[in-house]
Enzyme design. Structure first.
Site, PDB file in Angstrom:
ATOM      1  N   GLY A  10       0.888  -1.105  -0.052  1.00  6.24           N
ATOM      2  CA  GLY A  10      -0.062   0.007  -0.040  1.00  6.24           C
ATOM      3  C   GLY A  10       0.928   1.238  -0.017  1.00  6.24           C
ATOM      4  O   GLY A  10       0.439   2.521   0.558  1.00  6.24           O
ATOM      5  N   ARG A  13       0.748   5.704  -1.508  1.00  7.81           N
ATOM      6  CA  ARG A  13       0.292   7.106  -1.234  1.00  7.81           C
ATOM      7  C   ARG A  13       0.368   7.070   0.261  1.00  7.81           C
ATOM      8  O   ARG A  13       0.386   5.948   0.803  1.00  7.81           O
ATOM      9  CB  ARG A  13      -1.020   7.522  -1.799  1.00  7.81           C
ATOM     10  CG  ARG A  13      -2.244   6.699  -1.363  1.00  7.81           C
ATOM     11  CD  ARG A  13      -3.275   7.284  -2.094  1.00  7.81           C
ATOM     12  NE  ARG A  13      -4.427   6.181  -2.049  1.00  7.81           N
ATOM     13  CZ  ARG A  13      -5.412   6.200  -1.292  1.00  7.81           C
ATOM     14  NH1 ARG A  13      -5.548   7.018  -0.502  1.00  7.81           N
ATOM     15  NH2 ARG A  13      -6.453   5.347  -1.376  1.00  7.81           N
ATOM     16  N   ASP A  61      -2.005  -7.452  -4.598  1.00 10.36           N
ATOM     17  CA  ASP A  61      -3.259  -7.505  -3.786  1.00 10.36           C
ATOM     18  C   ASP A  61      -2.767  -8.260  -2.438  1.00 10.36           C
ATOM     19  O   ASP A  61      -3.029  -9.373  -2.520  1.00 10.36           O
ATOM     20  CB  ASP A  61      -4.693  -7.901  -4.277  1.00 10.36           C
ATOM     21  CG  ASP A  61      -5.841  -7.980  -3.378  1.00 10.36           C
ATOM     22  OD1 ASP A  61      -5.748  -7.623  -2.297  1.00 10.36           O
ATOM     23  OD2 ASP A  61      -6.834  -8.172  -3.966  1.00 10.36           O
ATOM     24  N   TYR A 153     -12.265  -2.501  12.048  1.00 12.80           N
ATOM     25  CA  TYR A 153     -10.905  -1.726  12.069  1.00 12.80           C
ATOM     26  C   TYR A 153     -10.198  -2.045  13.520  1.00 12.80           C
ATOM     27  O   TYR A 153      -9.207  -2.292  13.191  1.00 12.80           O
ATOM     28  CB  TYR A 153     -11.114  -0.341  11.607  1.00 12.80           C
ATOM     29  CG  TYR A 153      -9.763   0.420  11.528  1.00 12.80           C
ATOM     30  CD1 TYR A 153      -9.232   0.349  10.315  1.00 12.80           C
ATOM     31  CD2 TYR A 153      -9.299   1.089  12.522  1.00 12.80           C
ATOM     32  CE1 TYR A 153      -7.870   0.995  10.106  1.00 12.80           C
ATOM     33  CE2 TYR A 153      -8.039   1.854  12.177  1.00 12.80           C
ATOM     34  CZ  TYR A 153      -7.278   1.809  10.957  1.00 12.80           C
ATOM     35  OH  TYR A 153      -6.080   2.390  10.788  1.00 12.80           O
ATOM     36  N   ALA A 155     -10.872  -4.101  15.742  1.00 15.65           N
ATOM     37  CA  ALA A 155     -10.471  -5.870  15.822  1.00 15.65           C
ATOM     38  C   ALA A 155      -9.210  -6.090  14.898  1.00 15.65           C
ATOM     39  O   ALA A 155      -8.432  -6.715  15.303  1.00 15.65           O
ATOM     40  CB  ALA A 155     -11.416  -6.466  15.509  1.00 15.65           C
ATOM     41  N   LYS A 157      -6.868  -4.307  13.822  1.00 11.02           N
ATOM     42  CA  LYS A 157      -5.533  -3.707  14.384  1.00 11.02           C
ATOM     43  C   LYS A 157      -5.064  -4.293  15.637  1.00 11.02           C
ATOM     44  O   LYS A 157      -3.687  -4.331  15.934  1.00 11.02           O
ATOM     45  CB  LYS A 157      -5.359  -2.241  14.495  1.00 11.02           C
ATOM     46  CG  LYS A 157      -5.757  -1.509  13.276  1.00 11.02           C
ATOM     47  CD  LYS A 157      -4.539  -1.475  11.948  1.00 11.02           C
ATOM     48  CE  LYS A 157      -4.862  -0.756  10.689  1.00 11.02           C
ATOM     49  NZ  LYS A 157      -3.655  -1.193  10.032  1.00 11.02           N
ATOM     50  N   ILE A 186      -3.551  10.533  11.980  1.00  7.85           N
ATOM     51  CA  ILE A 186      -2.602  11.152  11.006  1.00  7.85           C
ATOM     52  C   ILE A 186      -3.192  11.868   9.806  1.00  7.85           C
ATOM     53  O   ILE A 186      -4.319  11.256   9.246  1.00  7.85           O
ATOM     54  CB  ILE A 186      -1.478  10.100  10.520  1.00  7.85           C
ATOM     55  CG1 ILE A 186      -1.209   9.175  11.839  1.00  7.85           C
ATOM     56  CG2 ILE A 186      -0.568  10.554   9.724  1.00  7.85           C
ATOM     57  CD1 ILE A 186      -0.255  10.019  12.642  1.00  7.85           C
TER      58      ILE A 186
END
Ligand code: NAP
Length: 245
Positions: A10, A13, A61, A153, A155, A157, A186
């Site tokens: 990823g 960017r 992916d 999200y 869970a 992380k 951020i």
């Protein structure tokens, strides 16, 4: 970092691009993996022009074992090995838990958690053979604190933090370190979607009184990937302006 080869998932960017730029500035060769090949190649090209290191942009992916295996083979063929893996790819699909759609739960867990396992497994094999390597996973403070509206999200992380510790224990004897960075809020495309009201509520929670930047996260990630962190493994550094202590 001079001459080391780093893969950033990823990385086209946002935080991933900042980490790639800082690694390149310190002399590392860079491979950007992203779902969109054009974007991966564009960022890789810009980094090569700016820092004069070898770069490649590849379609990968992180949710697909075949896609990741093909990208690992291409990276190894192009550069000869992989010394650093930054597991950065991640998405949000927010909503209150009782209203959350199953597809939103599955998609976030697939990219944010299964993706980290998949890339660690495939790149880990290369590092295990070489008996060296550093892996940095990008988690989030909400994996520790929880956050209303982010069941999927948070869970995912929390899972990344657990996975970091297990990978660190399994790989330590072969000279491979695995750590995590847990950013707070951020400034990226991910947080640009927030309303003014949400942004104000967030700032009230941050002792240092401002949102972080992708560069703040990159500094911690590159430290953990470097030999300066040679005696650190299985740890999570929170980069969050003091929001989580
Ligand atoms: P971002 O700007 O949305 O970038 C995420 C990148 O991941 C994009 O380039 C995206 O590609 C890529 N990606 C998405 N799905 C992928 C897949 N299946 N395979 C490979 N790449 C994929 O996000 P960001 O804010 O920089 O976040 C980076 C990491 O930091 C994420 O893990 C995020 O959870 C974490 N984080 C961010 C914050 C924050 O406040 N921003 C806070 C805590 C943690 P496309 O461009 O094609 O979508």
């Amino acid at each position: 970092m001079q001459g080391k080869n780093a893969v950033i998932t990823g990385g086209a960017r946002g935080i991933g691009e900042s980490i790639a730029r800082l690694l390149a500035k310190m002399g590392a060769n860079i491979v950007i993996w992203d779902v969109l090949e054009d974007q991966a190649k564009a960022t890789a090209g810009a980094i090569a022009s700016a820092f004069g290191v070898k770069t490649a942009g590849q379609a990968a992916d992180v949710t697909s074992g075949d896609s990741v295996e093909a990208a690992v083979a291409a990276a190894v063929a192009g550069l000869g090995g992989i010394d650093i893996l930054i597991n950065n790819a991640g998405i949000t699909r927010d909503g209150l838990l009782i209203r959350m759609k199953e597809e939103d739960w599955d998609k976030v867990l697939a990219i944010n958690l299964k993706g980290v396992w998949q890339c660690t497994k495939s790149v880990g094999r290369v590092m295990l053979k070489a008996r060296r390597g550093a892996i940095v996973n990008i988690a989030s403070v909400v994996g520790v604190m929880g956050n209303a509206g982010q069941a999927n999200y948070s869970a995912s992380k929390a899972g990344v933090i657990g996975l970091t510790k297990t990978s660190a224990k399994e790989f330590a004897s072969r000279g491979i370190r695995v750590n995590a960075v847990a950013p707070g809020f951020i400034r990226t495309a991910m947080t640009d979607k927030l309303t003014d009201e949400q942004r104000k509520r967030m700032l009230d929670l941050i002792p240092l009184g401002q949102l972080g930047t992708p560069e703040d996260v990159a500094d911690a990630a590159v430290f953990l990937a470097s030999d300066a962190a040679r005696y650190i493994t299985g740890q999570t550094i929170n980069v969050c302006g003091g929001m989580l202590m």
